[in-house]
Design an enzyme around this catalytic site. Structure first.
Site, PDB file in Angstrom:
ATOM      1  N   LYS A  30      24.477  45.895  41.565  1.00  0.00           N
ATOM      2  CA  LYS A  30      25.698  45.016  42.056  1.00  0.00           C
ATOM      3  C   LYS A  30      27.256  46.130  41.782  1.00  0.00           C
ATOM      4  O   LYS A  30      28.170  45.463  42.635  1.00  0.00           O
ATOM      5  CB  LYS A  30      26.181  44.546  40.839  1.00  0.00           C
ATOM      6  CG  LYS A  30      25.156  42.927  41.692  1.00  0.00           C
ATOM      7  CD  LYS A  30      25.558  42.062  40.662  1.00  0.00           C
ATOM      8  CE  LYS A  30      25.379  41.480  39.174  1.00  0.00           C
ATOM      9  NZ  LYS A  30      24.079  41.728  38.171  1.00  0.00           N
ATOM     10  N   ARG A 105      27.485  32.920  37.088  1.00  0.00           N
ATOM     11  CA  ARG A 105      26.380  33.129  36.465  1.00  0.00           C
ATOM     12  C   ARG A 105      25.461  32.252  36.223  1.00  0.00           C
ATOM     13  O   ARG A 105      24.534  31.996  35.573  1.00  0.00           O
ATOM     14  CB  ARG A 105      26.438  34.167  35.069  1.00  0.00           C
ATOM     15  CG  ARG A 105      26.049  35.433  35.453  1.00  0.00           C
ATOM     16  CD  ARG A 105      25.942  35.785  34.773  1.00  0.00           C
ATOM     17  NE  ARG A 105      25.031  37.799  34.204  1.00  0.00           N
ATOM     18  CZ  ARG A 105      26.494  38.906  34.444  1.00  0.00           C
ATOM     19  NH1 ARG A 105      26.942  38.934  34.908  1.00  0.00           N
ATOM     20  NH2 ARG A 105      25.144  39.722  33.769  1.00  0.00           N
ATOM     21  N   ARG A 177      24.593  51.768  27.887  1.00  0.00           N
ATOM     22  CA  ARG A 177      24.951  50.624  27.494  1.00  0.00           C
ATOM     23  C   ARG A 177      24.313  49.780  25.803  1.00  0.00           C
ATOM     24  O   ARG A 177      22.557  50.348  27.043  1.00  0.00           O
ATOM     25  CB  ARG A 177      24.872  49.232  28.302  1.00  0.00           C
ATOM     26  CG  ARG A 177      26.536  49.407  28.943  1.00  0.00           C
ATOM     27  CD  ARG A 177      26.847  49.066  30.418  1.00  0.00           C
ATOM     28  NE  ARG A 177      26.286  47.565  30.566  1.00  0.00           N
ATOM     29  CZ  ARG A 177      26.050  47.348  31.167  1.00  0.00           C
ATOM     30  NH1 ARG A 177      26.900  47.265  32.663  1.00  0.00           N
ATOM     31  NH2 ARG A 177      25.270  45.802  31.468  1.00  0.00           N
ATOM     32  N   ARG A 188      17.962  39.273  29.066  1.00  0.00           N
ATOM     33  CA  ARG A 188      18.706  39.555  30.019  1.00  0.00           C
ATOM     34  C   ARG A 188      18.087  39.404  31.021  1.00  0.00           C
ATOM     35  O   ARG A 188      18.660  38.533  32.078  1.00  0.00           O
ATOM     36  CB  ARG A 188      19.770  40.839  30.212  1.00  0.00           C
ATOM     37  CG  ARG A 188      20.392  41.125  29.246  1.00  0.00           C
ATOM     38  CD  ARG A 188      21.142  42.506  29.567  1.00  0.00           C
ATOM     39  NE  ARG A 188      22.015  42.281  30.820  1.00  0.00           N
ATOM     40  CZ  ARG A 188      22.425  43.645  30.773  1.00  0.00           C
ATOM     41  NH1 ARG A 188      21.653  44.940  30.427  1.00  0.00           N
ATOM     42  NH2 ARG A 188      23.680  44.148  32.352  1.00  0.00           N
TER      43      ARG A 188
HETATM   44  P1  AMP Z   1      26.998  42.866  33.498  1.00  0.00           P
HETATM   45  O1  AMP Z   1      27.571  43.586  32.988  1.00  0.00           O
HETATM   46  O2  AMP Z   1      27.596  42.248  34.761  1.00  0.00           O
HETATM   47  O3  AMP Z   1      25.475  43.091  33.234  1.00  0.00           O
HETATM   48  O4  AMP Z   1      27.261  41.740  31.957  1.00  0.00           O
HETATM   49  C1  AMP Z   1      27.133  41.978  30.882  1.00  0.00           C
HETATM   50  C2  AMP Z   1      27.268  40.989  30.289  1.00  0.00           C
HETATM   51  O5  AMP Z   1      28.289  39.891  29.892  1.00  0.00           O
HETATM   52  C3  AMP Z   1      25.963  40.163  30.610  1.00  0.00           C
HETATM   53  O6  AMP Z   1      25.324  39.848  30.115  1.00  0.00           O
HETATM   54  C4  AMP Z   1      26.608  38.920  29.347  1.00  0.00           C
HETATM   55  O7  AMP Z   1      26.300  39.017  28.413  1.00  0.00           O
HETATM   56  C5  AMP Z   1      27.855  38.446  29.863  1.00  0.00           C
HETATM   57  N1  AMP Z   1      28.358  37.830  31.015  1.00  0.00           N
HETATM   58  C6  AMP Z   1      29.018  38.881  32.436  1.00  0.00           C
HETATM   59  N2  AMP Z   1      29.196  38.379  32.976  1.00  0.00           N
HETATM   60  C7  AMP Z   1      29.143  36.909  32.769  1.00  0.00           C
HETATM   61  C8  AMP Z   1      29.418  35.236  33.037  1.00  0.00           C
HETATM   62  N3  AMP Z   1      29.714  35.434  34.545  1.00  0.00           N
HETATM   63  N4  AMP Z   1      29.173  34.586  32.219  1.00  0.00           N
HETATM   64  C9  AMP Z   1      28.510  34.444  31.301  1.00  0.00           C
HETATM   65  N5  AMP Z   1      28.476  36.011  30.847  1.00  0.00           N
HETATM   66  C10 AMP Z   1      28.487  37.205  31.202  1.00  0.00           C
END
Ligand code: AMP
Length: 240
Positions: A30, A105, A177, A188
């Site tokens: 993404k 999400r 990360r 996740r």
């Molecule tokens: P990402 O970089 O999109 O993989 O997001 C990293 C982390 O941020 C996720 O594993 C969640 O803990 C949190 N996160 C990101 N977007 C959301 C969302 N829309 N709702 C809830 N938690 C989020």
């Protein structure tokens, strides 16, 4: 992105305003596609993960709450994320639309987004769903590195930086990360299956475009642009 075959102007498409939701499990690409599509369409890519990481880095009250949840691979509460998202998409750079990466999400977030867009008389989002097999996701996330300064994403196997371990854009040392370690990755993916998978059903229908995200990034991008062109030809004035 200058890609003559893919020239496209939002001015006369989608009524000049488009909301795209880039959707798929962690590790599906993404972030990389968000950067390419955002540059192609001239609309900002809004990643809730990046927004949350910025809050964590700045040690804001939201960041302190989010940090503990993110480290375990869980999802931050809907109301916190919804409010943060609205603050971001009301910036002037979103005047012609925006691309969401990592939001919604949950089904509750999707319902919130629908209501929010309707309240601003904006068209509902178009969903680009990147489908990738599970073993590929785990391999990709183990090899993923990110620039802590500009957020650019690399993959040590398939998309390495020009110079080992440092960002092509700004020379910062790339990081892995915390939530890309395997046990967190599995958590996740579990969260995705339980909470985020059902969001796809929410968007089931002609606004959902499924793309094979297991291909090389450039091919995925071409498939996304083809889907967007196709959609715009059938719905040129959706903002009207
Ligand atoms: P990402 O970089 O999109 O993989 O997001 C990293 C982390 O941020 C996720 O594993 C969640 O803990 C949190 N996160 C990101 N977007 C959301 C969302 N829309 N709702 C809830 N938690 C989020």
């Amino acid at each position: 992105m200058t890609h003559p075959r893919l020239s496209f102007s939002l001015k006369d498409r989608f009524g000049g305003f488009v909301v795209l939701l880039l959707f798929g499990p962690p590790g599906c690409g993404k972030g990389t596609q968000a950067r390419m599509v955002s540059s192609w369409l001239g609309i900002p890519a809004v990643s809730t993960g990046d927004l949350l990481r910025a809050e964590v880095g700045a040690r804001t009250p939201l960041g302190v709450v989010a940090a503990a949840i993110m480290e375990t691979g869980g999802l931050v509460g809907d109301s916190l994320v919804n409010a943060m998202l609205v603050r971001r998409v009301e910036h002037s750079d979103c005047a012609r639309g925006f691309l969401l990466d990592g939001f919604p999400r949950t089904v509750a977030q999707a319902g919130f987004l629908d209501d929010y867009l309707a309240s601003r008389q904006l068209p509902p989002g178009r969903v680009i769903h990147l489908e990738v097999e599970r073993h590929t996701l785990i391999d990709r996330m183990s090899a993923r590195r990110q620039c802590p300064v500009c957020g650019r994403i690399y993959n040590t196997l398939h998309q390495p930086p020009r110079s080992n371990g440092v960002c092509d854009n700004d020379g910062a040392v790339l990081i892995r990360r915390k939530d890309d370690h395997e046990s967190i990755v599995r958590q996740r993916l579990k969260e995705y299956d339980e909470l985020t998978g059902p969001v796809l059903h929410h968007y089931c229908g002609p606004r959902l475009h499924s793309i094979d995200g297991g291909q090389p990034a450039e091919r995925v991008f071409e498939d996304i642009t083809a889907a967007i062109q196709w959609a715009s030809e059938r719905e040129p004035s959706s903002a009207a």
